[in-house]
Design a protein around this motif. Structure first.
Motif, PDB file in Angstrom:
ATOM      1  N   GLU A 133       9.798 -25.803  90.743  1.00  0.00           N
ATOM      2  CA  GLU A 133       9.057 -25.120  91.472  1.00  0.00           C
ATOM      3  C   GLU A 133       7.375 -25.693  91.381  1.00  0.00           C
ATOM      4  O   GLU A 133       6.798 -25.902  92.418  1.00  0.00           O
ATOM      5  CB  GLU A 133       8.734 -23.683  91.140  1.00  0.00           C
ATOM      6  N   THR A 134       7.345 -26.500  90.267  1.00  0.00           N
ATOM      7  CA  THR A 134       6.128 -27.048  89.931  1.00  0.00           C
ATOM      8  C   THR A 134       6.509 -28.572  90.756  1.00  0.00           C
ATOM      9  O   THR A 134       4.998 -28.682  91.206  1.00  0.00           O
ATOM     10  CB  THR A 134       6.188 -27.543  88.757  1.00  0.00           C
ATOM     11  N   VAL A 136       7.372 -28.916  93.812  1.00  0.00           N
ATOM     12  CA  VAL A 136       7.289 -28.376  94.992  1.00  0.00           C
ATOM     13  C   VAL A 136       5.628 -28.095  95.224  1.00  0.00           C
ATOM     14  O   VAL A 136       4.965 -28.409  96.140  1.00  0.00           O
ATOM     15  CB  VAL A 136       7.967 -27.185  95.575  1.00  0.00           C
ATOM     16  N   GLN A 137       5.217 -27.351  94.212  1.00  0.00           N
ATOM     17  CA  GLN A 137       3.509 -27.201  94.391  1.00  0.00           C
ATOM     18  C   GLN A 137       2.656 -28.272  94.100  1.00  0.00           C
ATOM     19  O   GLN A 137       1.840 -28.536  94.885  1.00  0.00           O
ATOM     20  CB  GLN A 137       3.399 -25.987  93.062  1.00  0.00           C
ATOM     21  N   ARG A 138       3.042 -29.130  93.261  1.00  0.00           N
ATOM     22  CA  ARG A 138       2.298 -30.264  92.767  1.00  0.00           C
ATOM     23  C   ARG A 138       2.288 -31.480  93.968  1.00  0.00           C
ATOM     24  O   ARG A 138       1.116 -31.892  94.329  1.00  0.00           O
ATOM     25  CB  ARG A 138       2.666 -30.967  91.911  1.00  0.00           C
ATOM     26  N   ALA A 142       4.839 -26.593  98.707  1.00  0.00           N
ATOM     27  CA  ALA A 142       4.620 -25.136  98.821  1.00  0.00           C
ATOM     28  C   ALA A 142       3.850 -24.454  99.746  1.00  0.00           C
ATOM     29  O   ALA A 142       3.899 -23.185  99.867  1.00  0.00           O
ATOM     30  CB  ALA A 142       4.157 -24.730  97.076  1.00  0.00           C
ATOM     31  N   SER A 143       3.042 -25.212 100.410  1.00  0.00           N
ATOM     32  CA  SER A 143       2.280 -24.476 101.173  1.00  0.00           C
ATOM     33  C   SER A 143       3.078 -24.001 102.579  1.00  0.00           C
ATOM     34  O   SER A 143       2.651 -23.226 103.473  1.00  0.00           O
ATOM     35  CB  SER A 143       1.279 -25.705 101.950  1.00  0.00           C
TER      36      SER A 143
END
Length: 231
Positions: A133-134, A136-138, A142-143
């Motif tokens: 998940e990190t 994807v966020q970084r 994640a948007s």
């Protein structure tokens, strides 16, 4: 493809894991003064990663334990029997790896296109839920609001059919109406096909150009931009 759902693999499909790991380990080895015979060191690093990460996927060891096993095997002359020392040493590589994180340039457009086609979209990845998940966020992925399903939070890891069936159920899509898009012939393509999904192999580097017999009958693309969806 007249389907209602699509699952994307993360590492080396949407996220450039191999590139980040390659750049990260080379930088880290330079800091350690181990840049002699660099190519041999890099290949050995990837071989150990594949071996011990597979053990983690089979639930033989934890994610932390596979890191410790890798670093101890990679630096056999170092005294890393103490877990804290092993973790601290691995953290040096990890910092270099994370600094090199990036999504492939076609990843965002692929997610946007699938969502725009009205498909139910998910990311199915082998790995630790929080770490994936990190990533994807970084990398900004994640948007798109696409859920991430990592093997650590599933009944099993790919290529086990239970991983695919569980995620299809969570997305509300029948396996036969879903496509798996990934770079691993074993985990993504063979695993998805065995679970009743359609599969697409992402072969960015042309690994199978000379091994055509292995991918006979498999839909193979070189870029996610080649994907087309039909309702």
């Amino acid at each position: 493809m007249p389907v209602s759902g699509v699952l994307f693999d993360l590492d080396d499909t949407l996220f450039d894991h191999r590139g980040a790991a390659d750049r990260g380990v080379r930088s880290w080895l330079g800091h350690l003064g181990l840049d002699g015979m660099l190519e041999d060191h890099v290949e050995r690093w990837f071989a150990l990663e594949a071996f011990h990460h597979e053990r983690f996927q089979r639930r033989e060891i934890s994610h932390v334990e596979q890191r410790r096993a890798r670093i101890r095997a990679f630096l056999p002359g170092w005294d890393l029997a103490d877990d804290t020392l092993a973790d601290d040493t691995f953290a040096g590589y990890l910092a270099c790896y994370r600094a090199a994180w990036s999504a492939f340039t076609d990843a965002a457009a692929a997610l946007e296109q699938a969502l725009g086609a009205g498909l139910r979209v998910g990311i199915l990845t082998n790995g630790d839920q929080a770490i994936q998940e990190t990533k994807v966020q970084r990398t900004g992925l994640a948007s798109f609001g696409v859920p991430v399903f990592a093997s650590s939070s599933l009944p099993a890891a790919k290529p086990d059919p239970r991983a695919f069936h569980e995620v299809c159920a969570r997305l509300g899509v029948a396996p036969q109406d879903c496509v798996m898009v990934g770079d691993s012939l074993r985990h993504d393509v063979r695993g998805a096909s065995g679970a009743g999904l359609t599969a697409v192999l992402v072969d960015r580097a042309g690994r199978y150009d000379r091994r055509r017999a292995e991918v006979a009958g498999v839909t193979r693309i070189r870029s996610l931009a080649e994907l087309r969806w039909a309702s």
